[in-house]
Design a protein around this motif. Structure first.
Motif, PDB file in Angstrom:
ATOM      1  N   ARG A 167      22.327  61.112 138.591  1.00 23.49           N
ATOM      2  CA  ARG A 167      23.760  60.927 138.341  1.00 23.49           C
ATOM      3  C   ARG A 167      23.975  59.954 137.192  1.00 23.49           C
ATOM      4  NH1 ARG A 167      27.884  59.314 143.092  1.00 23.49           N
ATOM      5  NH2 ARG A 167      27.472  61.488 143.644  1.00 23.49           N
ATOM      6  N   PHE A 168      23.223  58.847 137.194  1.00 24.08           N
ATOM      7  CA  PHE A 168      23.322  57.867 136.114  1.00 24.08           C
ATOM      8  C   PHE A 168      22.990  58.526 134.780  1.00 24.08           C
ATOM      9  CE2 PHE A 168      21.694  54.767 133.175  1.00 24.08           C
ATOM     10  CZ  PHE A 168      22.475  53.643 133.357  1.00 24.08           C
ATOM     11  N   LYS A 169      21.916  59.300 134.747  1.00 22.90           N
ATOM     12  CA  LYS A 169      21.468  59.933 133.504  1.00 22.90           C
ATOM     13  C   LYS A 169      22.516  60.916 132.985  1.00 22.90           C
ATOM     14  CE  LYS A 169      17.267  61.893 131.461  1.00 22.90           C
ATOM     15  NZ  LYS A 169      17.931  62.752 130.468  1.00 22.90           N
ATOM     16  N   GLY A 215      22.279  48.835 135.575  1.00 18.59           N
ATOM     17  CA  GLY A 215      23.528  49.089 136.271  1.00 18.59           C
ATOM     18  C   GLY A 215      23.314  49.116 137.775  1.00 18.59           C
ATOM     19  N   ASP A 216      24.068  48.290 138.490  1.00 21.44           N
ATOM     20  CA  ASP A 216      23.896  48.169 139.942  1.00 21.44           C
ATOM     21  C   ASP A 216      24.742  49.231 140.664  1.00 21.44           C
ATOM     22  OD1 ASP A 216      23.083  47.209 142.392  1.00 21.44           O
ATOM     23  OD2 ASP A 216      24.359  45.420 142.342  1.00 21.44           O
ATOM     24  N   THR A 217      24.475  50.482 140.358  1.00 19.23           N
ATOM     25  CA  THR A 217      25.307  51.576 140.876  1.00 19.23           C
ATOM     26  C   THR A 217      25.262  51.702 142.398  1.00 19.23           C
ATOM     27  OG1 THR A 217      23.468  53.062 140.357  1.00 19.23           O
ATOM     28  CG2 THR A 217      25.252  52.962 138.775  1.00 19.23           C
ATOM     29  N   LYS A 218      24.187  51.254 143.005  1.00 13.06           N
ATOM     30  CA  LYS A 218      24.073  51.347 144.463  1.00 13.06           C
ATOM     31  C   LYS A 218      25.145  50.509 145.158  1.00 13.06           C
ATOM     32  CE  LYS A 218      20.754  50.825 148.264  1.00 13.06           C
ATOM     33  NZ  LYS A 218      19.354  50.452 148.625  1.00 13.06           N
ATOM     34  N   PHE A 222      35.947  56.587 140.481  1.00 19.30           N
ATOM     35  CA  PHE A 222      36.145  57.869 139.809  1.00 19.30           C
ATOM     36  C   PHE A 222      35.151  58.042 138.665  1.00 19.30           C
ATOM     37  CE2 PHE A 222      38.391  60.503 136.602  1.00 19.30           C
ATOM     38  CZ  PHE A 222      38.430  61.684 137.333  1.00 19.30           C
ATOM     39  N   VAL A 223      34.983  57.017 137.842  1.00 14.69           N
ATOM     40  CA  VAL A 223      34.025  57.091 136.733  1.00 14.69           C
ATOM     41  C   VAL A 223      32.604  57.224 137.264  1.00 14.69           C
ATOM     42  CG1 VAL A 223      33.004  55.802 134.827  1.00 14.69           C
ATOM     43  CG2 VAL A 223      35.490  55.885 135.078  1.00 14.69           C
ATOM     44  N   GLU A 224      32.272  56.437 138.295  1.00 16.20           N
ATOM     45  CA  GLU A 224      30.920  56.490 138.856  1.00 16.20           C
ATOM     46  C   GLU A 224      30.623  57.858 139.478  1.00 16.20           C
ATOM     47  OE1 GLU A 224      28.377  54.214 138.999  1.00 16.20           O
ATOM     48  OE2 GLU A 224      29.466  52.769 137.764  1.00 16.20           O
ATOM     49  N   SER A 225      31.649  58.599 139.873  1.00 10.55           N
ATOM     50  CA  SER A 225      31.433  59.935 140.456  1.00 10.55           C
ATOM     51  C   SER A 225      30.988  60.945 139.413  1.00 10.55           C
ATOM     52  CB  SER A 225      32.727  60.427 141.116  1.00 10.55           C
ATOM     53  OG  SER A 225      33.681  60.821 140.144  1.00 10.55           O
ATOM     54  N   VAL A 276      27.905  52.124 135.646  1.00 12.83           N
ATOM     55  CA  VAL A 276      27.747  52.786 134.349  1.00 12.83           C
ATOM     56  C   VAL A 276      28.704  52.247 133.291  1.00 12.83           C
ATOM     57  CG1 VAL A 276      26.912  54.904 135.411  1.00 12.83           C
ATOM     58  CG2 VAL A 276      29.356  54.656 134.948  1.00 12.83           C
ATOM     59  N   GLY A 277      29.696  51.461 133.686  1.00 15.54           N
ATOM     60  CA  GLY A 277      30.722  51.018 132.748  1.00 15.54           C
ATOM     61  C   GLY A 277      30.189  50.268 131.547  1.00 15.54           C
TER      62      GLY A 277
END
Length: 274
Positions: free
Chosen positions: A245-247, A35-38, A151-154, A13-14
């Motif tokens: 979560r991304f949204k 975003g490759d959050t996985k 932490f941000v991704e959480s 998400v950064g």
């Protein structure tokens, strides 16, 4: 071709921090964000793995969405993959490292600059090289902050634990003489307020988003690629991880309900040896 989208890729998400600034400075442009959050975070991963993942995102946007420009809005991916990708694709490609370095040099008064980033970004020395190539008299202090990205991704970056995470990560710089601190990861601007509180008002906090967006504008204008359509832009957001979560994080960062958010799977891409 003028209305083709600008592609923005990140490990998670950064890169939304960069996308938001591009949208602000170029309100007519269509943005496609991936975003490759996985597989986030990229910071501790092997170099070859980061290169492969970055190519997979790039190929997805090139083949499926025919982007006219690519922004690698991830410092780790920029440090490892920018040169390789920019030489191989037929569209303009920019990263975020050089622009952050320029912005820091503009504001430092005592020529002492701190850089915080992922383990891979700090290990690569990308910012230090960029800074010293512009001004060889600088003193650069580097600190890896591996707790920040998870932490941000959480999605918990708005609660009081942000100050604890920042304090635990930045204590090596607290008593240093730096007057400027580069947020060497696009996730980090989401923690800008607690970082500023901890470092104090004497320290300039630099995010590469503003400078990167200006560079996007300059390159598109130079190549005659600026979108001049009177139609409202259509932005799309893709994540390889959890859509909801991304949204939620995107909504919190943009300050409104973000539309067109989808979860996708991207294909593996073979990467040649170097």
């Amino acid at each position: 071709m003028l209305d083709q989208p600008i592609g923005v890729i990140d490990s998670g998400v950064g890169g939304l921090t960069v996308a938001k600034e591009i949208m602000r400075q170029l309100p007519k442009e269509n943005i496609i964000y991936l975003g490759d959050t996985k597989r986030c975070p990229y910071g501790p991963r092997d170099r070859k793995e980061v290169l492969s993942f970055t190519w997979e995102m790039t190929n997805y946007l090139l083949s499926r969405h025919h982007i006219k420009m690519l922004v690698i809005a991830c410092n780790t991916a920029t440090a490892i993959a920018l040169e390789d990708i920019s030489q191989a694709v037929g569209i303009p490609v920019i990263g975020v490292v050089q622009h952050g370095a320029r912005a820091a040099i503009k504001v430092t008064e005592n020529q002492r600059i701190g850089v915080i980033g992922t383990e891979n970004t700090i290990r690569s020395g990308a910012y230090e090289k960029a800074l010293l190539s512009l001004n060889g008299d600088l003193t650069v202090e580097n600190v890896a902050c591996p707790m920040f990205v998870p932490f941000v991704e959480s999605g918990k970056f708005l609660d009081e634990t942000a100050d604890e995470i920042v304090r635990a990560s930045l204590y090596p710089l607290r008593d240093s003489s730096i007057d400027t601190l580069i947020l060497g990861c696009t996730h980090y601007p989401i923690l800008k307020e607690p970082i500023q509180r901890y470092m104090g008002e004497r320290v300039n906090i630099i995010s590469s988003g503003d400078e990167t967006a200006r560079e996007v504008s300059t390159i598109l204008s130079y190549n005659g690629l600026l979108n001049k359509s009177a139609l409202s832009p259509e932005h799309q957001f893709f994540t390889t991880g959890d859509r909801e979560r991304f949204k939620k994080i995107a909504n919190d960062w943009f300050g409104y309900d973000v539309k067109n958010v989808n979860s996708i799977t991207i294909e593996k891409t073979a990467v040649k040896e170097y």
